[in-house]
Write an enzyme that holds these catalytic residues in place. Structure first.
Site, PDB file in Angstrom:
ATOM      1  N   ASP A  57      30.393  50.877  41.285  1.00  0.00           N
ATOM      2  CA  ASP A  57      31.910  51.323  41.517  1.00  0.00           C
ATOM      3  C   ASP A  57      32.122  51.233  42.658  1.00  0.00           C
ATOM      4  O   ASP A  57      31.625  51.920  43.805  1.00  0.00           O
ATOM      5  CB  ASP A  57      32.054  52.717  40.858  1.00  0.00           C
ATOM      6  CG  ASP A  57      33.227  53.475  41.089  1.00  0.00           C
ATOM      7  OD1 ASP A  57      34.133  52.672  41.710  1.00  0.00           O
ATOM      8  OD2 ASP A  57      33.717  54.404  40.454  1.00  0.00           O
TER       9      ASP A  57
ATOM     10  N   PHE B  45      49.007  49.353  39.553  1.00  0.00           N
ATOM     11  CA  PHE B  45      49.928  49.833  38.658  1.00  0.00           C
ATOM     12  C   PHE B  45      50.989  49.066  38.157  1.00  0.00           C
ATOM     13  O   PHE B  45      51.266  47.892  38.583  1.00  0.00           O
ATOM     14  CB  PHE B  45      50.738  51.030  39.563  1.00  0.00           C
ATOM     15  CG  PHE B  45      49.925  52.224  39.985  1.00  0.00           C
ATOM     16  CD1 PHE B  45      49.874  53.323  39.134  1.00  0.00           C
ATOM     17  CD2 PHE B  45      48.903  51.967  40.919  1.00  0.00           C
ATOM     18  CE1 PHE B  45      48.991  54.489  39.450  1.00  0.00           C
ATOM     19  CE2 PHE B  45      48.152  53.103  41.409  1.00  0.00           C
ATOM     20  CZ  PHE B  45      48.116  54.366  40.684  1.00  0.00           C
TER      21      PHE B  45
ATOM     22  N   TYR C 171      50.574  47.018  45.842  1.00  0.00           N
ATOM     23  CA  TYR C 171      49.259  46.135  45.707  1.00  0.00           C
ATOM     24  C   TYR C 171      49.462  44.912  46.560  1.00  0.00           C
ATOM     25  O   TYR C 171      48.628  44.459  47.022  1.00  0.00           O
ATOM     26  CB  TYR C 171      49.631  45.617  44.039  1.00  0.00           C
ATOM     27  CG  TYR C 171      48.784  44.403  43.617  1.00  0.00           C
ATOM     28  CD1 TYR C 171      47.460  44.871  43.032  1.00  0.00           C
ATOM     29  CD2 TYR C 171      49.223  42.949  43.693  1.00  0.00           C
ATOM     30  CE1 TYR C 171      46.765  43.499  42.718  1.00  0.00           C
ATOM     31  CE2 TYR C 171      48.272  42.125  43.225  1.00  0.00           C
ATOM     32  CZ  TYR C 171      47.328  42.451  42.834  1.00  0.00           C
ATOM     33  OH  TYR C 171      46.389  41.529  42.272  1.00  0.00           O
TER      34      TYR C 171
HETATM   35  P1  NAP Z   1      41.589  43.446  34.963  1.00  0.00           P
HETATM   36  O1  NAP Z   1      41.411  42.733  33.663  1.00  0.00           O
HETATM   37  O2  NAP Z   1      42.396  44.719  34.974  1.00  0.00           O
HETATM   38  O3  NAP Z   1      40.026  43.810  35.401  1.00  0.00           O
HETATM   39  C1  NAP Z   1      39.815  44.245  36.763  1.00  0.00           C
HETATM   40  C2  NAP Z   1      38.521  44.762  36.729  1.00  0.00           C
HETATM   41  O4  NAP Z   1      38.053  45.466  37.928  1.00  0.00           O
HETATM   42  C3  NAP Z   1      37.807  45.686  35.462  1.00  0.00           C
HETATM   43  O5  NAP Z   1      36.578  45.152  35.392  1.00  0.00           O
HETATM   44  C4  NAP Z   1      37.983  46.791  36.249  1.00  0.00           C
HETATM   45  O6  NAP Z   1      37.012  47.870  35.477  1.00  0.00           O
HETATM   46  C5  NAP Z   1      37.544  46.429  37.593  1.00  0.00           C
HETATM   47  N1  NAP Z   1      37.546  47.709  38.466  1.00  0.00           N
HETATM   48  C6  NAP Z   1      38.675  48.490  38.610  1.00  0.00           C
HETATM   49  N2  NAP Z   1      38.500  49.298  39.870  1.00  0.00           N
HETATM   50  C7  NAP Z   1      37.026  49.248  39.842  1.00  0.00           C
HETATM   51  C8  NAP Z   1      36.138  50.023  40.679  1.00  0.00           C
HETATM   52  N3  NAP Z   1      36.430  50.752  41.599  1.00  0.00           N
HETATM   53  N4  NAP Z   1      34.957  49.704  40.794  1.00  0.00           N
HETATM   54  C9  NAP Z   1      34.543  48.598  40.007  1.00  0.00           C
HETATM   55  N5  NAP Z   1      35.150  47.816  39.035  1.00  0.00           N
HETATM   56  C10 NAP Z   1      36.293  48.085  39.408  1.00  0.00           C
HETATM   57  O7  NAP Z   1      42.282  42.436  36.091  1.00  0.00           O
HETATM   58  P2  NAP Z   1      42.145  40.818  36.558  1.00  0.00           P
HETATM   59  O8  NAP Z   1      43.524  40.257  36.015  1.00  0.00           O
HETATM   60  O9  NAP Z   1      41.032  40.251  35.982  1.00  0.00           O
HETATM   61  O10 NAP Z   1      42.022  41.130  37.982  1.00  0.00           O
HETATM   62  C11 NAP Z   1      40.816  40.618  38.776  1.00  0.00           C
HETATM   63  C12 NAP Z   1      41.254  40.538  40.197  1.00  0.00           C
HETATM   64  O11 NAP Z   1      41.996  39.211  40.161  1.00  0.00           O
HETATM   65  C13 NAP Z   1      41.737  41.840  40.790  1.00  0.00           C
HETATM   66  O12 NAP Z   1      41.259  41.638  42.138  1.00  0.00           O
HETATM   67  C14 NAP Z   1      43.187  41.262  40.738  1.00  0.00           C
HETATM   68  O13 NAP Z   1      43.958  41.944  41.883  1.00  0.00           O
HETATM   69  C15 NAP Z   1      43.167  39.800  41.080  1.00  0.00           C
HETATM   70  N6  NAP Z   1      44.289  38.839  40.530  1.00  0.00           N
HETATM   71  C16 NAP Z   1      44.583  38.844  39.370  1.00  0.00           C
HETATM   72  C17 NAP Z   1      45.697  37.947  38.899  1.00  0.00           C
HETATM   73  C18 NAP Z   1      46.314  38.027  37.548  1.00  0.00           C
HETATM   74  O14 NAP Z   1      47.203  37.438  37.271  1.00  0.00           O
HETATM   75  N7  NAP Z   1      45.735  38.776  36.677  1.00  0.00           N
HETATM   76  C19 NAP Z   1      46.628  37.519  39.836  1.00  0.00           C
HETATM   77  C20 NAP Z   1      46.249  37.365  41.128  1.00  0.00           C
HETATM   78  C21 NAP Z   1      45.080  38.319  41.446  1.00  0.00           C
HETATM   79  P3  NAP Z   1      37.338  48.763  34.365  1.00  0.00           P
HETATM   80  O15 NAP Z   1      37.204  48.172  32.925  1.00  0.00           O
HETATM   81  O16 NAP Z   1      36.324  49.679  34.568  1.00  0.00           O
HETATM   82  O17 NAP Z   1      38.772  49.277  34.731  1.00  0.00           O
END
Ligand code: NAP
Length: 276
Positions: free
Chosen positions: A62, A94, A193
């Protein structure tokens, strides 16, 4: 102590993190750790990849919890004597229509995306072995948020001499300014964000500079990146890339060959260095 190479991906029980683990299991010549703050969700994700014929290992992490970060650090030190690849992927956002007060959104978002990522780096970067690769998953939103900052803030965030302490002070000030509802007057954009990801990109630039100053001979490469707009719980079903496609740039940076000396300290998307 094992001489096997080791890679760790934060927040990898789902979304882009899970896809990064999948790709590393196929391409990285060593142990790959899927980590999750919740062991149940983590083990379920491991089982999913096992069904695909892959063999990820699991460790709880975490990024909001210093004890959890230090437990992983001690485990890696003890079992592997260090770390070869670190992908800081864990993040939160969010939803646009969330009615949580903006100051709360700012505090919670910065806590995980900036301060959590920084704490992982503080504890794990000293473990990085020569030719190690560090990837901080930021976002294109960091660039647009930067352009939404006052000229004074933009200058600070683009500075080649800004220190980690100064960056921490600025990120802390943003959260405090939102509590007093003066953040826009103080030159901040109206996106928690976006500011958190400015923090991740600038932190990466600072850390790369420190590696140049303190560990040049170790050939460690550290970069920030944007995975693109990816269909995950965070971005929703309308996004253009699959999670596996979103993993491509982070994995490219995690697997830069040992004879590469670039990119380093850059912001990268679609495997291309972008101006900051
Ligand atoms: P996601 O599906 O919501 O996955 C986020 C992951 O981070 C989940 O495994 C979540 O765990 C974990 N997490 C959140 N808080 C945490 C904590 N305190 N400790 C450890 N793990 C934690 O989002 P995603 O789209 O795959 O995003 C992954 C990364 O890419 C993020 O940094 C995001 O900002 C970045 N990003 C995403 C996009 C996009 O279009 N999706 C674009 C640009 C950047 P839980 O399941 O426990 O919540």
């Amino acid at each position: 102590m094992s001489s096997v190479q080791v890679a760790v991906v934060t927040g990898s029980n789902k979304g882009i993190g899970l896809a990064i683990v999948r790709a590393l299991c196929k391409q990285f010549p060593g142990d790959v750790y899927l980590t999750s703050r919740d062991p149940g969700r983590g083990q379920a994700a491991v089982a999913q990849l096992q069904q695909e014929g892959l063999q990820p290992l699991f460790h709880q992490l975490d990024v909001d919890d210093l004890q959890s970060i230090r437990a992983l650090r001690d485990f890696l030190k003890e079992k592997y004597g260090g770390l070869n690849v670190l992908v800081n992927n864990a993040g939160i956002a969010f939803k646009v229509h969330d009615t949580t007060p903006f100051a709360v959104q700012a505090e919670v978002t910065l806590k995980t995306n900036f301060f959590g990522t920084r704490n992982v780096c503080t504890e794990l970067l000293p473990l990085m072995k020569p030719y190690g690769r560090v990837v901080n998953v930021s976002s294109m939103v960091s660039s647009s948020a930067l352009r939404g900052c006052s000229q004074e803030l933009q200058q600070k965030f683009r500075s080649d001499t800004i220190t980690e302490e100064e960056l921490v002070q600025l990120m802390t000030k943003f959260v405090e300014d939102t509590k007093k509802s003066v953040h826009e007057k103080e030159g901040w954009p109206n996106t928690a964000y976006g500011v958190s990801k400015i923090g991740v990109t600038v932190l990466s630039r600072i850390q790369a500079r420190l590696l140049n100053e303190e560990r040049k001979g170790d050939h460690i490469l550290l970069n920030a990146c944007c995975p693109g707009w990816v269909r995950t719980d965070m971005a929703g079903p309308k996004a253009t890339k699959s999670p596996d496609e979103g993993a491509e740039t982070p994995v490219y940076l995690a697997l830069l060959p040992s004879n590469a000396d670039a990119p380093h300290g850059q912001f990268v998307s679609d495997k291309t260095v972008r101006p900051w």
